[in-house]
Scaffold this active site. Structure first.
Site, PDB file in Angstrom:
ATOM      1  N   CYS A 237     -17.034  26.215 -14.992  1.00 51.64           N
ATOM      2  CA  CYS A 237     -16.941  26.326 -16.449  1.00 51.64           C
ATOM      3  C   CYS A 237     -17.244  27.748 -16.919  1.00 51.64           C
ATOM      4  O   CYS A 237     -18.385  28.202 -16.834  1.00 51.64           O
ATOM      5  CB  CYS A 237     -17.921  25.324 -17.074  1.00 51.64           C
ATOM      6  SG  CYS A 237     -18.213  25.553 -18.834  1.00 51.64           S
TER       7      CYS A 237
ATOM      8  N   CYS B 186     -19.825  28.057 -19.774  1.00 53.20           N
ATOM      9  CA  CYS B 186     -21.176  27.761 -19.273  1.00 53.20           C
ATOM     10  C   CYS B 186     -21.835  29.019 -18.725  1.00 53.20           C
ATOM     11  O   CYS B 186     -23.046  29.212 -18.868  1.00 53.20           O
ATOM     12  CB  CYS B 186     -21.129  26.705 -18.168  1.00 53.20           C
ATOM     13  SG  CYS B 186     -20.459  25.116 -18.684  1.00 53.20           S
TER      14      CYS B 186
END
Length: 171
Positions: A95, A98
């Site tokens: 991600c 993230c």
């Protein structure tokens, strides 16, 4: 202190997880492990340590404001049962957002000087926790106080928004 207990538990967990057995150890730690696992060569109640055996143990501070969740019981112990409010960062290695939010969150949590701690949960390693806490996208950040989810956001936030999120949790 709580910090020392957490450090001791972590060290014990790492030691036990390393799979050290009484079989002959391999690798660069083999001589040290072999000596540590040998039966004592003295009578009970007698302990002698020569200066060549005594070595200081230097460790970095293990009790930080951010930690990775290892499993369900670890989550229960360190998040749900925590007396300190916890920010839980549900993330994934793949991600992109993230990777941006994680360091920002850590920085803002560190500024709180122990009033709040941060748990990191990799959703690929802990799918059960992601399902239990209804995480449908990453990054998802939960604010947990006294075992209850009191706030939540999904996606990226800037530092000012994160500080407001923390202040609300601490209040």
């Amino acid at each position: 202190s709580r910090c020392r207990e957490m450090a001791q538990r972590l060290l014990l967990r790492r030691f036990l997880a390393s799979g050290i057995s009484r079989k002959s150890p391999q690798g660069r730690w083999a001589p040290l492990i072999s000596r540590a696992l040998q039966a004592p060569q003295h009578s009970p109640g007698e302990l002698t340590v020569t200066s060549s055996q005594a070595r200081p143990l230097h460790t970095t501070r293990v009790c930080t404001t951010t930690f990775n969740i290892q499993d369900g019981p670890d989550f229960q112990d360190r998040v749900v049962n925590s007396e300190t409010p916890v920010v839980v960062d549900f993330h994934a290695q793949w991600c992109g957002p993230c990777k941006i939010l994680g360091p920002r969150l850590e920085k803002v949590v560190a500024k709180q000087h122990g009033k709040v701690v941060m748990a990191k949960v990799d959703i690929d390693d802990h799918t059960d926790l992601a399902i239990e806490y209804e995480v449908s996208a990453v990054p998802t950040v939960l604010a947990i106080k006294n075992g209850d989810v009191v706030d939540k956001f999904v996606g990226i936030k800037d530092e000012d928004q994160l500080e407001a999120f923390m202040k609300k949790l601490i209040a």
